[in-house]
Design a protein around this motif. Structure first.
Motif, short mmCIF file in Angstrom:
data_model
loop_
_atom_site.label_atom_id
_atom_site.label_comp_id
_atom_site.label_asym_id
_atom_site.label_seq_id
_atom_site.Cartn_x
_atom_site.Cartn_y
_atom_site.Cartn_z
N VAL A 284 -11.68 32.13 101.26
CA VAL A 284 -10.81 32.92 100.59
C VAL A 284 -10.94 34.37 100.99
O VAL A 284 -9.95 35.01 101.58
N ALA A 285 -12.10 34.97 101.03
CA ALA A 285 -12.63 36.11 101.41
C ALA A 285 -12.32 36.30 102.87
O ALA A 285 -11.89 37.36 103.39
N LEU A 286 -12.65 35.19 103.58
CA LEU A 286 -12.35 35.30 105.14
C LEU A 286 -10.88 35.37 105.38
O LEU A 286 -10.55 36.28 106.27
N THR A 287 -10.16 34.79 104.70
CA THR A 287 -8.55 34.93 104.98
C THR A 287 -8.12 36.18 104.63
O THR A 287 -7.25 36.89 105.57
N ARG A 288 -8.60 36.98 103.56
CA ARG A 288 -8.06 38.25 103.23
C ARG A 288 -8.62 39.23 104.38
O ARG A 288 -7.98 39.97 104.71
N GLN A 289 -9.76 39.16 104.66
CA GLN A 289 -10.54 39.92 106.00
C GLN A 289 -9.50 39.95 107.05
O GLN A 289 -9.22 41.07 107.83
N VAL A 290 -9.13 38.54 107.40
CA VAL A 290 -8.46 38.41 108.65
C VAL A 290 -6.93 39.02 108.68
O VAL A 290 -6.59 39.64 109.59
N ALA A 291 -6.40 38.84 107.33
CA ALA A 291 -5.18 39.27 107.37
C ALA A 291 -4.88 40.66 106.92
O ALA A 291 -4.12 41.34 107.63
N THR A 292 -5.97 41.54 106.75
CA THR A 292 -6.00 43.03 106.72
C THR A 292 -6.23 43.48 108.00
O THR A 292 -5.59 44.23 108.48
N GLU A 293 -7.35 42.78 108.72
CA GLU A 293 -7.69 43.35 110.05
C GLU A 293 -6.11 43.14 111.20
O GLU A 293 -5.96 44.18 111.98
N LEU A 294 -5.96 42.00 111.17
CA LEU A 294 -4.58 41.90 111.87
C LEU A 294 -3.22 42.66 111.56
O LEU A 294 -2.60 42.98 112.60
N GLY A 295 -3.03 42.71 110.38
CA GLY A 295 -1.95 43.58 109.84
C GLY A 295 -2.04 44.86 110.16
O GLY A 295 -1.15 45.35 110.72
N GLU A 296 -3.35 45.52 110.17
CA GLU A 296 -3.49 46.79 110.51
C GLU A 296 -3.27 47.11 111.97
O GLU A 296 -2.62 47.92 112.53
N ASN A 297 -3.80 46.23 112.61
CA ASN A 297 -3.90 46.37 114.33
C ASN A 297 -2.20 46.14 114.78
O ASN A 297 -1.95 46.84 115.67
N ALA A 298 -1.41 45.08 114.04
CA ALA A 298 -0.09 45.05 114.32
C ALA A 298 1.06 46.00 113.96
O ALA A 298 2.07 45.98 114.01
N GLY A 299 0.33 46.76 113.00
CA GLY A 299 1.45 47.53 112.09
C GLY A 299 2.10 46.80 111.50
O GLY A 299 3.50 47.19 111.42
N ARG A 300 1.77 45.79 110.72
CA ARG A 300 2.56 44.88 109.94
C ARG A 300 2.21 44.72 108.62
O ARG A 300 1.22 44.54 108.25
N GLU A 301 3.37 44.57 107.47
CA GLU A 301 2.78 44.39 106.16
C GLU A 301 2.32 42.87 106.05
O GLU A 301 3.12 42.00 106.37
N VAL A 302 1.36 42.53 105.47
CA VAL A 302 0.87 41.38 104.97
C VAL A 302 0.55 41.02 103.70
O VAL A 302 -0.15 41.92 103.13
N ILE A 303 1.05 40.34 103.06
CA ILE A 303 1.05 40.03 101.74
C ILE A 303 0.24 38.81 101.29
O ILE A 303 0.54 37.77 101.86
N VAL A 304 -0.60 39.04 100.68
CA VAL A 304 -1.80 38.08 100.53
C VAL A 304 -1.82 37.59 98.85
O VAL A 304 -1.99 38.56 98.14
N ARG A 305 -1.59 36.56 98.45
CA ARG A 305 -1.34 35.95 97.05
C ARG A 305 -2.52 34.77 96.89
O ARG A 305 -2.67 33.86 97.58
N GLY A 306 -2.96 35.04 95.77
CA GLY A 306 -4.15 34.05 95.33
C GLY A 306 -5.27 34.74 94.96
O GLY A 306 -5.23 35.97 94.76
N PRO A 307 -6.40 33.80 94.62
CA PRO A 307 -7.67 34.38 94.36
C PRO A 307 -8.31 35.56 95.37
O PRO A 307 -7.92 35.40 96.31
N GLU A 308 -9.20 36.44 94.63
CA GLU A 308 -9.74 37.44 95.52
C GLU A 308 -11.03 36.70 96.37
O GLU A 308 -11.52 37.35 97.52
N ALA A 309 -11.52 35.88 95.51
CA ALA A 309 -12.87 35.24 96.36
C ALA A 309 -12.69 33.62 95.93
O ALA A 309 -12.03 33.49 94.96
N SER A 310 -13.64 32.99 96.49
CA SER A 310 -13.66 31.45 96.13
C SER A 310 -14.55 31.40 95.09
O SER A 310 -15.60 31.80 94.83
N ALA A 311 -13.99 30.25 94.39
CA ALA A 311 -15.03 29.98 93.17
C ALA A 311 -16.16 29.49 93.55
O ALA A 311 -17.48 29.62 93.02
#
Length: 363
Positions: free
Chosen positions: A222-249
């Protein structure tokens, strides 16, 4: 005792016993005269060609030959009359129902007790599937060479041109350091593209040989997914919406580097093919056994007939042929090696949704 043994051997090698061996063979075994008339026809021949024995015995062997090969049988019969054996000859034959078959046939002259050639025996087997597999392999090889050459040429051309430009700048007494820095950055990006492409080509080889190794360890997908989404969104200048838990249980036992590669491919594809003025949406869900990551875009979507094909190596969508056609194939195989699945479906309202499901435990 010896007499009984000789009698048993004689019965074992009797004409009836030998005929039974021929008749039970899966290969098509056909006897014919030197003028090409069929005189024997086993069950293997019935299965291969579709004719019963009483339909073909007495008929010319040419009934099995396509009309576009009129000279084949006369040539073969002439070679047999001269005592020549024909080994593993690849050719085409026609079944009773008109279907064309790729076959491999070995044809041998048959001699009588005096050594005179009186006929021929042919042993044939269907190699249509093997031939199709060979043709598909050759097609994939040609695709590989063509696409790889094209994809390698583009960054190489950029790298070479920028290095020439940098060389000219450095030859001046005073040069623009900022322009030189931009040249170096473009060269670095070109080199990164080359390295990425070569790694994917190597991955294809590892996958096909079963040598793709996974370095598994507990990881927070889960955290890995959020990290990839943030980095690629910033690099591409695109809005990336992530829904779900902040971290894996609970952590998942995965190769985090490989799963990051999969996530990067999915999000990067969404930035390329999704509508530029619409956000990329990532939905994360998990339970104790698995984690599910869905990456959605609002682009043209994937046609139903292409939803399996896009995961095949070198396949590129007809409506948008960008890319080398390796990323999704490698991504799916990485997920499969983890015991999970990667699929694509239609996003409600338009677009595509790629769904990765990973088991948390080592599959």
């Amino acid at each position: 005792m010896k007499a009984e043994t000789r009698e048993a051997q004689a019965q074992a090698w009797s004409p009836e016993y030998l005929a039974a061996i021929v008749d039970s063979s899966d290969d098509a075994i056909i006897g014919k005269t030197l003028d090409g008339t069929i005189i024997s026809w086993n069950r293997g021949a019935e299965q291969l060609y579709g004719y019963a024995a009483d339909e073909v015995i007495g008929q010319p062997i040419s009934i099995l030959v396509p009309e576009d090969r009129p000279d084949e049988i006369p040539t073969i019969l002439d070679r047999l009359r001269h005592g020549e054996r024909i080994d593993h000859y690849k050719t085409v034959r026609v079944r009773k129902d008109g279907e064309r078959l790729e076959i491999s046939v070995t044809i041998s002259p048959v001699r009588d007790a005096t050594g005179t050639i009186i006929g021929a025996s042919a042993i044939a087997r269907d190699i249509s599937e093997q031939e199709r597999a060979i043709q598909e392999a050759l097609r994939l090889r040609e695709d590989f060479i063509s696409i790889a050459a094209h994809e390698l040429r583009t960054p190489l051309t950029t790298v070479f041109a920028r290095l020439q430009l940098a060389e000219r700048r450095l030859s001046r007494d005073e040069y623009d350091r900022e322009a030189l820095r931009r040249d170096v950055e473009i060269v670095r990006r070109g080199a990164d593209r080359l390295r990425g492409l070569l790694e994917r080509l190597l991955d294809i080889s590892r996958i096909r040989s079963g040598r793709l190794e996974l370095d598994r360890a507990p990881a927070d997908v889960v955290a890995l997914t959020r990290q990839v989404a943030t980095e690629l969104g910033e690099n591409a200048g695109r809005e990336v919406i992530v829904r779900g838990p902040e971290a894996s249980a609970e952590p998942a036992t995965v190769d985090a580097v490989r799963i990051e590669e999969v996530l990067t491919n999915l999000v990067d594809n969404a930035t390329k093919y999704g509508a530029k003025d619409q956000p990329i949406e990532i939905d994360i869900a998990e339970d104790r056994a698995s984690v599910r990551v869905s990456v959605s875009d609002r682009g043209p979507g994937v046609a139903p007939e292409e939803r399996d094909l896009i995961f095949e190596p070198f396949h590129r969508a007809r409506r948008d042929p960008r890319g080398v056609g390796l990323g999704l194939h490698v991504a799916r195989e990485i997920v499969r090696f983890h015991g999970g699945s990667l699929t694509v479906e239609e996003r409600p309202g338009g677009g595509a949704t790629f769904v990765m499901v990973l088991p948390k435990a080592d599959a």
